[in-house]
Design a protein around this motif. Structure first.
Motif, PDB file in Angstrom:
ATOM      1  N   ARG A  31      -4.833  24.379  -7.576  1.00 52.68           N
ATOM      2  CA  ARG A  31      -5.965  25.234  -7.204  1.00 52.68           C
ATOM      3  C   ARG A  31      -5.473  26.634  -6.843  1.00 52.68           C
ATOM      4  O   ARG A  31      -6.040  27.637  -7.239  1.00 52.68           O
ATOM      5  N   LYS A  32      -4.367  26.636  -6.095  1.00 55.10           N
ATOM      6  CA  LYS A  32      -3.835  27.916  -5.630  1.00 55.10           C
ATOM      7  C   LYS A  32      -3.431  28.756  -6.846  1.00 55.10           C
ATOM      8  O   LYS A  32      -3.771  29.924  -6.962  1.00 55.10           O
ATOM      9  N   ALA A  47       0.212   4.762  -1.829  1.00 59.62           N
ATOM     10  CA  ALA A  47      -0.016   5.890  -0.917  1.00 59.62           C
ATOM     11  C   ALA A  47       0.900   7.056  -1.263  1.00 59.62           C
ATOM     12  O   ALA A  47       0.479   8.222  -1.211  1.00 59.62           O
ATOM     13  N   ARG A  48       2.130   6.736  -1.632  1.00 57.17           N
ATOM     14  CA  ARG A  48       3.083   7.808  -1.957  1.00 57.17           C
ATOM     15  C   ARG A  48       2.567   8.601  -3.165  1.00 57.17           C
ATOM     16  O   ARG A  48       2.547   9.820  -3.161  1.00 57.17           O
ATOM     17  N   CYS A  83       0.833  -1.209   0.000  1.00 59.81           N
ATOM     18  CA  CYS A  83       0.000   0.000   0.000  1.00 59.81           C
ATOM     19  C   CYS A  83       0.866   1.256   0.000  1.00 59.81           C
ATOM     20  O   CYS A  83       0.429   2.320  -0.448  1.00 59.81           O
ATOM     21  N   GLY A  84       2.081   1.120   0.529  1.00 64.56           N
ATOM     22  CA  GLY A  84       2.975   2.283   0.610  1.00 64.56           C
ATOM     23  C   GLY A  84       3.254   2.880  -0.754  1.00 64.56           C
ATOM     24  O   GLY A  84       3.367   4.099  -0.907  1.00 64.56           O
ATOM     25  N   PHE A 140      -0.468   8.851  -4.212  1.00 67.51           N
ATOM     26  CA  PHE A 140      -1.685   9.565  -3.867  1.00 67.51           C
ATOM     27  C   PHE A 140      -1.368  10.849  -3.090  1.00 67.51           C
ATOM     28  O   PHE A 140      -1.975  11.901  -3.310  1.00 67.51           O
ATOM     29  N   ALA A 141      -0.387  10.757  -2.192  1.00 63.43           N
ATOM     30  CA  ALA A 141      -0.016  11.926  -1.391  1.00 63.43           C
ATOM     31  C   ALA A 141       0.481  13.053  -2.297  1.00 63.43           C
ATOM     32  O   ALA A 141       0.094  14.219  -2.133  1.00 63.43           O
ATOM     33  N   TYR A 142       1.317  12.704  -3.273  1.00 68.92           N
ATOM     34  CA  TYR A 142       1.835  13.743  -4.181  1.00 68.92           C
ATOM     35  C   TYR A 142       0.701  14.327  -5.026  1.00 68.92           C
ATOM     36  O   TYR A 142       0.644  15.524  -5.262  1.00 68.92           O
ATOM     37  N   LEU A 143      -0.191  13.463  -5.465  1.00 70.38           N
ATOM     38  CA  LEU A 143      -1.332  13.910  -6.262  1.00 70.38           C
ATOM     39  C   LEU A 143      -2.193  14.887  -5.449  1.00 70.38           C
ATOM     40  O   LEU A 143      -2.647  15.916  -5.938  1.00 70.38           O
ATOM     41  N   PHE A 144      -2.393  14.538  -4.200  1.00 69.97           N
ATOM     42  CA  PHE A 144      -3.185  15.337  -3.261  1.00 69.97           C
ATOM     43  C   PHE A 144      -2.579  16.738  -3.121  1.00 69.97           C
ATOM     44  O   PHE A 144      -3.265  17.753  -3.235  1.00 69.97           O
ATOM     45  N   LEU A 145      -1.283  16.766  -2.892  1.00 70.16           N
ATOM     46  CA  LEU A 145      -0.605  18.046  -2.697  1.00 70.16           C
ATOM     47  C   LEU A 145      -0.590  18.852  -3.983  1.00 70.16           C
ATOM     48  O   LEU A 145      -0.782  20.064  -3.981  1.00 70.16           O
ATOM     49  N   ARG A 148      -2.756  18.789  -6.359  1.00 68.43           N
ATOM     50  CA  ARG A 148      -4.098  19.309  -6.625  1.00 68.43           C
ATOM     51  C   ARG A 148      -4.314  20.629  -5.878  1.00 68.43           C
ATOM     52  O   ARG A 148      -4.839  21.591  -6.426  1.00 68.43           O
ATOM     53  N   CYS A 149      -3.879  20.662  -4.619  1.00 65.71           N
ATOM     54  CA  CYS A 149      -4.041  21.890  -3.841  1.00 65.71           C
ATOM     55  C   CYS A 149      -3.201  23.014  -4.421  1.00 65.71           C
ATOM     56  O   CYS A 149      -3.619  24.167  -4.461  1.00 65.71           O
TER      57      CYS A 149
END
Lengths: 289, 158
Positions: B152-153, B138-139, B134-135, B141-146, B148-149
């Motif tokens: 947006r900015k 997860a890695r 899962c790691g 996904f975490a980069y994708l998450f950041l 995306r923010c």
């Protein structure tokens, strides 16, 4: 007990469908030994007769009866409706255990830069060793904390989008970023009975996980943000597989949407401050499903 | 073998009570020892049902490093907050070297069920493998998450 110090404190209690617990709490709070400025109950649209009960049994209590459950926003309304310079926040299943609040209020007067004074929240009043010292703290529980109302006005109340859980963590980060301090005072004890009702459910897991993700997104130090989020995502994925539940994935999805929509709230904390807050990053917290 | 049982890891006070009662009714004369973190030790010592609170000191939060006090126990009990016992691999790995006559989980923290240590250690290895697998996702996904923010900015800023 002198009257004056407690006249500087309003009590704000959040309630939701735990009428009997609230009854015990109000019995403990509304006593002649505690001459508070006022007692407020913010009820989140309880359907168990809580509102009628408070109106009838405790007519002096200021009741903010909401028509639906709006989570911690109800606490926010109570804090902002309070008229005293200090607000004692309690849950419907927590209550002060000792008659030491006059000393406490005097202590507060000496510390104007304190945003919140975390009280000693215990499961029972027995076997307590109390000291009257206060020390720097990096967290508190809404079940037993004294807020400086000036700090609430300056920092703002809890983030309403969190709805439930970890709101104290987010508020602590914001307070520290604005230069306020939080202190822990073990001289005043609040007994938190931690009623089981509403406490263990998949909702608990959902809000806790989602809000922790938002906490990492907003306040984790920039250099470690990606690694911390990745580690927490891994925990959530593993938990989803082990417990065969979709609740953690739903939490990720919700954090994904709220995180982007509230992008302006991203304010990384310095590494040492973040380490001191030390959020509990174990997934599956409280989930019994 | 001495008349002594070991409860590994502590839970909150509401759940600790039923767990202690369940242990007391299964092993009526046994001395109950609890392996706990240093900050819970004092609180546990004040409970008359607990014979001994043993400190488990680890560098991080939760269990991780191996522990064994060299004593023999009648039973070793791990309280769990689910029915099957998944998610506690690190606890079982930490106490794998403890000598006990039998091993138990307390499902929902009070329902005692006998388990095999071998089986629990096998599960622990599976959990470790899952964590590794899962790691990777997860890695990403975490980069994708950041990302995306950040996008947006930029979009808001432009």
């Amino acid at each position: 007990m002198t009257t004056a110090p407690l006249q500087r404190v309003s009590v704000a209690i959040l309630s939701y469908n735990r009428r009997d617990e609230l009854h015990k709490t109000l019995n403990a709070v509304c006593r002649p030994e505690y001459p508070w400025r006022e007692v407020l109950v913010a009820d989140n649209g309880s359907t168990d007769g809580t509102v009628e009960f408070v109106r009838n049994a405790f007519p002096d209590v200021r009741l903010l009866a909401l028509d639906r459950n709006i989570g911690i926003e109800a606490s926010n309304r109570a804090y902002l409706a309070a008229t005293a310079p200090w607000v004692l926040s309690l849950d419907d299943d927590s209550a002060p255990a000792v008659e030491s609040f006059d000393v406490l209020a005097e202590e507060l007067a000496r510390e104007p830069q304190v945003a919140a004074l975390a009280l000693s929240v215990r499961r029972s009043a027995s076997a307590l060793e109390r000291t009257s010292s206060s020390e720097i703290a990096y967290g508190f529980s809404s079940a037993g904390v004294l807020f400086n109302r000036a700090a609430i006005e300056s920092i703002g109340p809890y983030d309403p989008e969190l709805f439930l859980f970890t709101n104290e963590l987010h508020w602590t980060a914001r307070a520290l970023l604005q230069g306020w301090r939080i202190r822990k005072y073990s001289g005043a004890v609040v007994v938190h009975r931690s009623a089981s009702r509403n406490r263990h459910s998949s909702k608990h897991a959902f809000y806790y996980s989602r809000n922790l993700l938002l906490f990492l997104l907003r306040y984790a130090p920039t250099a470690q943000k990606a690694a911390m989020m990745s580690s927490y995502f891994r925990e959530l994925l593993v938990c989803s597989l082990l417990h065969r539940t979709g609740v953690y994935l739903r939490a990720c999805n919700s954090a994904w949407r709220i995180g982007a929509a509230t992008r302006e709230k991203i304010q990384p904390l310095p590494e040492d401050v973040f380490r001191s807050i030390n959020p509990d990053l174990r997934a599956g917290f409280g989930y019994l499903g | 073998m001495s008349d002594r049982i070991l409860i590994v890891r502590t839970i909150n006070v509401e759940e600790m009570g039923p767990l202690l009662d369940a242990c007391r009714s299964r092993w009526p004369s046994a001395r109950i020892c609890v392996l706990t973190s240093p900050n819970r030790r004092e609180e546990l010592c004040s409970d008359g049902r607990i014979g001994e609170a043993i400190e488990y000191s680890a560098s991080g939060s939760g269990f991780g490093s191996p522990w064994n006090d060299g004593r023999d126990y009648d039973a070793l009990v791990v309280p769990i907050r689910n029915a099957r016992g998944w998610g506690y691999g690190n606890v079982w790995e930490s106490v794998a070297a403890v000598t006990a006559k039998s091993f138990w989980v307390a499902a929902w923290s009070h329902n005692l069920r006998s388990v095999s240590l071998r089986r629990m250690l096998f599960r622990a290895r599976m959990e470790r493998f899952l964590g590794f697998a899962c790691g990777i996702g997860a890695r990403g996904f975490a980069y994708l998450f950041l990302l995306r923010c950040r996008l947006r900015k930029n979009r808001k800023g432009s």
